[in-house]
Write an enzyme that holds these catalytic residues in place. Structure first.
Site, PDB file in Angstrom:
ATOM      1  N   GLU A 170      -9.640  -1.679   5.567  1.00  0.00           N
ATOM      2  CA  GLU A 170     -10.277  -1.408   6.854  1.00  0.00           C
ATOM      3  C   GLU A 170     -11.528  -2.278   7.017  1.00  0.00           C
ATOM      4  O   GLU A 170     -12.010  -2.871   6.044  1.00  0.00           O
ATOM      5  CB  GLU A 170     -10.654   0.084   6.930  1.00  0.00           C
ATOM      6  CG  GLU A 170      -9.474   1.043   6.841  1.00  0.00           C
ATOM      7  CD  GLU A 170      -8.657   1.133   8.141  1.00  0.00           C
ATOM      8  OE1 GLU A 170      -8.559   0.137   8.875  1.00  0.00           O
ATOM      9  OE2 GLU A 170      -8.096   2.223   8.391  1.00  0.00           O
TER      10      GLU A 170
ATOM     11  N   ASP B 221      -7.545  -2.709  14.535  1.00  0.00           N
ATOM     12  CA  ASP B 221      -8.941  -2.949  14.151  1.00  0.00           C
ATOM     13  C   ASP B 221      -9.081  -4.193  13.255  1.00  0.00           C
ATOM     14  O   ASP B 221     -10.147  -4.437  12.692  1.00  0.00           O
ATOM     15  CB  ASP B 221      -9.520  -1.714  13.435  1.00  0.00           C
ATOM     16  CG  ASP B 221      -8.737  -1.346  12.165  1.00  0.00           C
ATOM     17  OD1 ASP B 221      -7.748  -2.045  11.839  1.00  0.00           O
ATOM     18  OD2 ASP B 221      -9.117  -0.364  11.502  1.00  0.00           O
TER      19      ASP B 221
ATOM     20  N   HIS C  98      -7.383  -4.698  10.445  1.00  0.00           N
ATOM     21  CA  HIS C  98      -7.165  -4.456   9.010  1.00  0.00           C
ATOM     22  C   HIS C  98      -5.940  -5.210   8.495  1.00  0.00           C
ATOM     23  O   HIS C  98      -5.025  -5.549   9.254  1.00  0.00           O
ATOM     24  CB  HIS C  98      -7.120  -2.958   8.671  1.00  0.00           C
ATOM     25  CG  HIS C  98      -5.883  -2.231   9.088  1.00  0.00           C
ATOM     26  ND1 HIS C  98      -5.897  -0.900   9.416  1.00  0.00           N
ATOM     27  CD2 HIS C  98      -4.591  -2.612   9.220  1.00  0.00           C
ATOM     28  CE1 HIS C  98      -4.676  -0.507   9.715  1.00  0.00           C
ATOM     29  NE2 HIS C  98      -3.869  -1.532   9.610  1.00  0.00           N
TER      30      HIS C  98
ATOM     31  N   ASP D 260       0.818  -1.219   0.000  1.00  0.00           N
ATOM     32  CA  ASP D 260       0.000   0.000   0.000  1.00  0.00           C
ATOM     33  C   ASP D 260       0.847   1.262   0.000  1.00  0.00           C
ATOM     34  O   ASP D 260       2.068   1.216   0.167  1.00  0.00           O
ATOM     35  CB  ASP D 260      -0.970  -0.010   1.200  1.00  0.00           C
ATOM     36  CG  ASP D 260      -0.303  -0.466   2.508  1.00  0.00           C
ATOM     37  OD1 ASP D 260       0.934  -0.363   2.618  1.00  0.00           O
ATOM     38  OD2 ASP D 260      -1.017  -0.915   3.403  1.00  0.00           O
TER      39      ASP D 260
HETATM   40  P1  PGA Z   1       2.280  -1.620  12.643  1.00  0.00           P
HETATM   41  O1  PGA Z   1       1.103  -1.557  11.565  1.00  0.00           O
HETATM   42  O2  PGA Z   1       3.207  -2.669  12.180  1.00  0.00           O
HETATM   43  O3  PGA Z   1       2.903  -0.248  12.620  1.00  0.00           O
HETATM   44  O4  PGA Z   1       1.651  -1.957  13.942  1.00  0.00           O
HETATM   45  C1  PGA Z   1       0.505  -2.740  11.152  1.00  0.00           C
HETATM   46  C2  PGA Z   1      -0.714  -2.441  10.303  1.00  0.00           C
HETATM   47  O5  PGA Z   1      -1.357  -1.395  10.491  1.00  0.00           O
HETATM   48  O6  PGA Z   1      -1.057  -3.275   9.450  1.00  0.00           O
END
Ligand code: PGA
Length: 260
Positions: free
Chosen positions: A143, A136, A138, A67
């Protein structure tokens, strides 16, 4: 699903790096899917070390990132172009011409997303996709309520995700609202999905994804339908799993030919 629980994030990252390195050695042309965020940083550090000390060779690999934020120039410190250059690509020998990251500044975003899907297809599909998980649930930037069949497209971040990612933007207000992300259908097409999660704040999302119902409200739960999904967790991220003892026993008693 294979659930690997390690005492801490350092041990977990070493296991994850070994899984990636084994693939790169066995299949020098492997197509690697990368993720950003805090979680894979230590795994990338280990891969860089393997490149320097053991000659792990990325010269024939192709890379696709999950992404990117919409509207950020590649040089912006919060962009995933910057992140990947800083934490991995400038330290290894993957050719820049085979690195693919969605173009957050594309004038025609739907065309850019279609082109990204086509590039993945032309490369022969992604052999292993590194993944994190949001608090959450995701996956990528898909999302909650993302279609489980979605492809690469524009998405709108939730307030919680923008808060979680505020550090590199000097405050939540500066985090873009829009992103381009591989879809859940795109991720499901990857041959191996390797998800890393560390820390107590991920425990609920991990438990929901692994042991909860399959639901678009927890996008990572779609991996229950994936034939080769591997979760590499530290004890804290695994702390809400009801079957943790079983997963540990399975991992510790793998037959030799299945060991990493
Ligand atoms: P993080 O993000 O590794 O910074 O916790 C993971 C994500 O949002 O998929």
């Amino acid at each position: 699903m294979e659930i690997i629980i390690q005492p801490d994030s350092r041990h977990a990252s070493a296991v994850a790096a070994k899984i990636v390195a084994n693939l790169v050695r066995e299949k020098p042309h492997a197509v690697l899917g990368f993720a950003t965020g805090q979680t894979p940083l230590e795994m990338y550090r280990v891969l860089v070390e393997m490149h320097h000390k053991e000659g792990l060779d990325f010269s024939q690999n192709t890379a696709f990132n999950l992404d990117e934020y919409v509207g950020l120039p590649p040089g912006h410190p919060g962009s995933y172009h910057s992140y990947m250059r800083e934490h991995l690509f400038r330290h290894i020998n993957i050719p820049a011409s085979r690195v693919n990251i969605p173009d957050g500044r594309a004038a025609d975003i739907p065309a850019c997303c279609l082109d990204y899907e086509e590039r993945i297809h032309t490369a022969g599909g992604i052999d292993i996709q590194i993944l994190g998980i949001g608090t959450d649930g995701h996956l990528g930037f898909n999302e909650p309520t993302s279609s489980l069949a979605s492809r690469t497209r524009i998405k709108t971040l939730t307030a919680g995700t923008r808060r979680d990612n505020a550090a590199l933007f000097g405050g939540e207000d500066n985090v873009p609202h829009h992103v381009i992300t591989m879809g859940l259908g795109t991720i499901m097409d990857c041959r191996v999905c390797l998800l890393l999660a560390f820390g107590k704040k991920k425990a609920q999302a991990v438990a929901a994804a692994v042991e909860g119902p399959l639901t678009a409200m927890i996008p990572a739960s779609v991996l229950q339908m994936h034939p080769r999904a591997i979760f590499v967790l530290d004890e804290d991220a695994a702390s809400h799993l009801t079957r943790a003892d079983y997963y540990k026993w399975v991992y510790e008693n793998k037959p030799d030919w299945q060991k990493y």
